[in-house]
Design an enzyme around this catalytic site. Structure first.
Site, PDB file in Angstrom:
ATOM      1  N   HIS A 111      36.189  62.240  59.754  1.00  0.00           N
ATOM      2  CA  HIS A 111      36.525  61.717  58.432  1.00  0.00           C
ATOM      3  C   HIS A 111      37.237  62.717  57.534  1.00  0.00           C
ATOM      4  O   HIS A 111      37.642  62.390  56.436  1.00  0.00           O
ATOM      5  CB  HIS A 111      35.279  61.187  57.716  1.00  0.00           C
ATOM      6  CG  HIS A 111      34.407  62.277  57.177  1.00  0.00           C
ATOM      7  ND1 HIS A 111      33.586  63.023  57.976  1.00  0.00           N
ATOM      8  CD2 HIS A 111      34.248  62.766  55.925  1.00  0.00           C
ATOM      9  CE1 HIS A 111      32.938  63.915  57.249  1.00  0.00           C
ATOM     10  NE2 HIS A 111      33.324  63.793  55.990  1.00  0.00           N
TER      11      HIS A 111
HETATM   12  C1  UD1 Z   1      32.549  62.312  50.925  1.00  0.00           C
HETATM   13  C2  UD1 Z   1      32.372  63.799  50.690  1.00  0.00           C
HETATM   14  C3  UD1 Z   1      32.263  64.535  52.042  1.00  0.00           C
HETATM   15  C4  UD1 Z   1      31.216  63.905  52.907  1.00  0.00           C
HETATM   16  C5  UD1 Z   1      31.517  62.420  53.069  1.00  0.00           C
HETATM   17  C6  UD1 Z   1      30.500  61.738  53.952  1.00  0.00           C
HETATM   18  C7  UD1 Z   1      33.469  64.674  48.678  1.00  0.00           C
HETATM   19  C8  UD1 Z   1      34.592  65.469  48.169  1.00  0.00           C
HETATM   20  N1  UD1 Z   1      33.497  64.384  49.984  1.00  0.00           N
HETATM   21  O1  UD1 Z   1      33.836  62.136  51.497  1.00  0.00           O
HETATM   22  O2  UD1 Z   1      31.935  65.890  51.803  1.00  0.00           O
HETATM   23  O3  UD1 Z   1      31.200  64.541  54.178  1.00  0.00           O
HETATM   24  O4  UD1 Z   1      31.513  61.843  51.771  1.00  0.00           O
HETATM   25  O5  UD1 Z   1      30.713  60.387  54.035  1.00  0.00           O
HETATM   26  O6  UD1 Z   1      32.573  64.338  47.922  1.00  0.00           O
HETATM   27  N2  UD1 Z   1      34.205  54.197  50.583  1.00  0.00           N
HETATM   28  C9  UD1 Z   1      33.693  52.982  50.969  1.00  0.00           C
HETATM   29  N3  UD1 Z   1      32.374  52.744  50.749  1.00  0.00           N
HETATM   30  C10 UD1 Z   1      31.549  53.656  50.176  1.00  0.00           C
HETATM   31  C11 UD1 Z   1      32.092  54.888  49.791  1.00  0.00           C
HETATM   32  C12 UD1 Z   1      33.409  55.139  50.010  1.00  0.00           C
HETATM   33  O7  UD1 Z   1      34.407  52.131  51.491  1.00  0.00           O
HETATM   34  O8  UD1 Z   1      30.352  53.374  49.992  1.00  0.00           O
HETATM   35  C13 UD1 Z   1      35.625  54.488  50.806  1.00  0.00           C
HETATM   36  C14 UD1 Z   1      36.329  54.876  49.521  1.00  0.00           C
HETATM   37  O9  UD1 Z   1      36.845  53.792  48.876  1.00  0.00           O
HETATM   38  C15 UD1 Z   1      37.392  55.844  49.986  1.00  0.00           C
HETATM   39  C16 UD1 Z   1      36.788  56.481  51.215  1.00  0.00           C
HETATM   40  O10 UD1 Z   1      35.707  55.637  51.629  1.00  0.00           O
HETATM   41  O11 UD1 Z   1      38.561  55.176  50.348  1.00  0.00           O
HETATM   42  C17 UD1 Z   1      36.347  57.875  50.944  1.00  0.00           C
HETATM   43  O12 UD1 Z   1      35.191  57.928  50.080  1.00  0.00           O
HETATM   44  P1  UD1 Z   1      34.888  59.212  49.133  1.00  0.00           P
HETATM   45  O13 UD1 Z   1      33.528  59.199  48.596  1.00  0.00           O
HETATM   46  O14 UD1 Z   1      35.986  59.351  48.170  1.00  0.00           O
HETATM   47  O15 UD1 Z   1      34.984  60.472  50.077  1.00  0.00           O
HETATM   48  P2  UD1 Z   1      34.500  60.667  51.585  1.00  0.00           P
HETATM   49  O16 UD1 Z   1      35.718  60.825  52.412  1.00  0.00           O
HETATM   50  O17 UD1 Z   1      33.477  59.665  51.968  1.00  0.00           O
END
Ligand code: UD1
Length: 358
Positions: free
Chosen positions: A206
């Site tokens: 990821h």
């Molecule tokens: C975040 C953390 C990372 C951790 C990861 C585990 C930061 C900077 N990064 O990254 O350290 O390893 O979580 O998962 O805080 N999304 C969903 N559903 C959700 C949450 C997110 O669909 O419940 C989607 C968002 O819309 C986005 C993507 O997933 O497009 C990324 O989510 P985001 O929380 O921004 O960062 P992660 O890549 O998950």
């Protein structure tokens, strides 16, 4: 003592669970409030973990949802500050390195609330990672560090932090792992893909460096599929990666993409696997304790003890590096690994004992 506990994203939940359990035993002395920032909000990324790990419903959910780094940071700071202005606390405890960790630390510290950082001091020295910026900012305003490794302690000393602020307690993520091991659940993917003991890979990807460019992601997965020699690869796909995968068209008969799993199902799969392939940091700690060989597809790690002591190897993000490591695995030529000091299941108890002395 009034203590706020912050949880925002998936890797936070297993770190706070044992701390909350230990706090429940001293509820006459420490009054805590659990704040979920809402950075992760899906059932699969959040709700399931609360249920499976027995974490109580958050007292407050800031419901910030998805957004860019700055949008999420800004929203969390604004909403957490508003909450503190309404009802304050003496200490704020945050864990790990996600956006919520940094944003709440800043909001709290500016209101002169003491900042406690569990897993403080670790560094990848790779400033292109949002998590590294979160670690640096959080640690720069932290009052009490609860650390997971001697390397973290040394990093903090080099930064000039006073010895009295650094408290080596071990790893709360491992508390959760050891406690829940007897409860691991065989996921449906086991029968669906006819898996057998130590005869399949588990993979998670990821990190932006691996998944944000189609060509890199495709080449990596192709190399892994080639190197697997037909052994099933179970790939629970993170939402960020799922968005990218849609366009690419990857074909490998033994690659099985599934939805993100619950904690108990995921770790069942890992525990019984032949090997793990990941770009996560926390998973390398869990594989170290479960003695499962782990290939990390990153160019650096903030958890070097998983390599020097544990079962992890840093493969890098260059897809050409994958084949030799997979060959090594197939030959059975992988290190056995040891478990780092104080990763023993009692870290949260040590933290809470120490909190009582603040
Ligand atoms: C975040 C953390 C990372 C951790 C990861 C585990 C930061 C900077 N990064 O990254 O350290 O390893 O979580 O998962 O805080 N999304 C969903 N559903 C959700 C949450 C997110 O669909 O419940 C989607 C968002 O819309 C986005 C993507 O997933 O497009 C990324 O989510 P985001 O929380 O921004 O960062 P992660 O890549 O998950």
């Amino acid at each position: 003592m009034k203590l706020d506990i912050i949880a925002g994203a998936r890797p936070n939940f297993m770190k706070i669970a044992p701390i909350i359990e230990a706090l429940e035993k001293v509820s006459d002395k420490i009054q805590y409030r659990l704040i979920h920032t809402g950075q992760h909000y899906d059932k699969k990324m959040s709700g399931n973990f609360f249920e499976q790990l027995g974490i109580p419903e958050p007292d407050v959910n800031l419901e910030v949802g998805s957004g860019t780094q700055a949008e999420q940071t800004g929203r969390i700071m604004e909403r957490y500050e508003a909450l503190l202005l309404k009802e304050s606390c003496n200490w704020m405890l945050c864990v790990g390195d996600v956006t919520s960790t940094m944003a709440c630390s800043i909001a709290a510290k500016k209101l002169n609330i003491g900042v406690i950082h569990v897993e403080g001091g670790i560094r990848s020295n790779d400033i292109t990672m949002p998590e590294e910026i979160n670690r640096m900012v959080t640690d720069s305003i932290t009052d009490i560090f609860y650390t997971t490794s001697e390397v973290a302690n040394e990093n903090l000393r080099k930064l000039g932090h006073d010895e009295s602020k650094i408290r080596y307690v071990g790893n709360t993520m491992i508390d959760t792992l050891l406690k829940n091991m007897p409860r691991f659940i065989k996921p449906e993917a086991w029968d669906e893909n006819q898996l057998s003991e130590k005869a399949y890979f588990v993979m998670t990807l990821h990190r932006p460096a691996n998944v944000d460019q189609e060509a890199q992601l495709k080449k990596l997965i192709d190399e892994i599929a080639k190197g697997s020699k037909g052994m099933p690869i179970i790939f629970p796909v993170h939402p960020r990666t799922a968005k990218m995968l849609k366009g690419i068209g990857i074909e490998a008969e033994n690659l099985h993409m599934i939805e993100p799993l619950g904690y108990l199902e995921f770790n069942y799969l890992v525990q019984h696997s032949f090997a793990m392939i990941t770009d996560s940091g926390g998973i390398t700690e869990e594989t170290t304790v479960m003695k499962v060989p782990c290939m990390t597809l990153r160019d650096n790690t903030e958890r070097p003890e998983t390599i020097t002591i544990g079962t992890n190897e840093l493969v890098g993000t260059n897809p050409d590096n994958v084949a030799p490591y997979m060959e090594k695995l197939h030959k059975g030529d992988w290190k056995a690994g040891e478990i780092p000091y104080l990763w023993d299941g009692n870290t949260a108890e040590r933290i809470v004992k120490d909190l009582l002395s603040l």
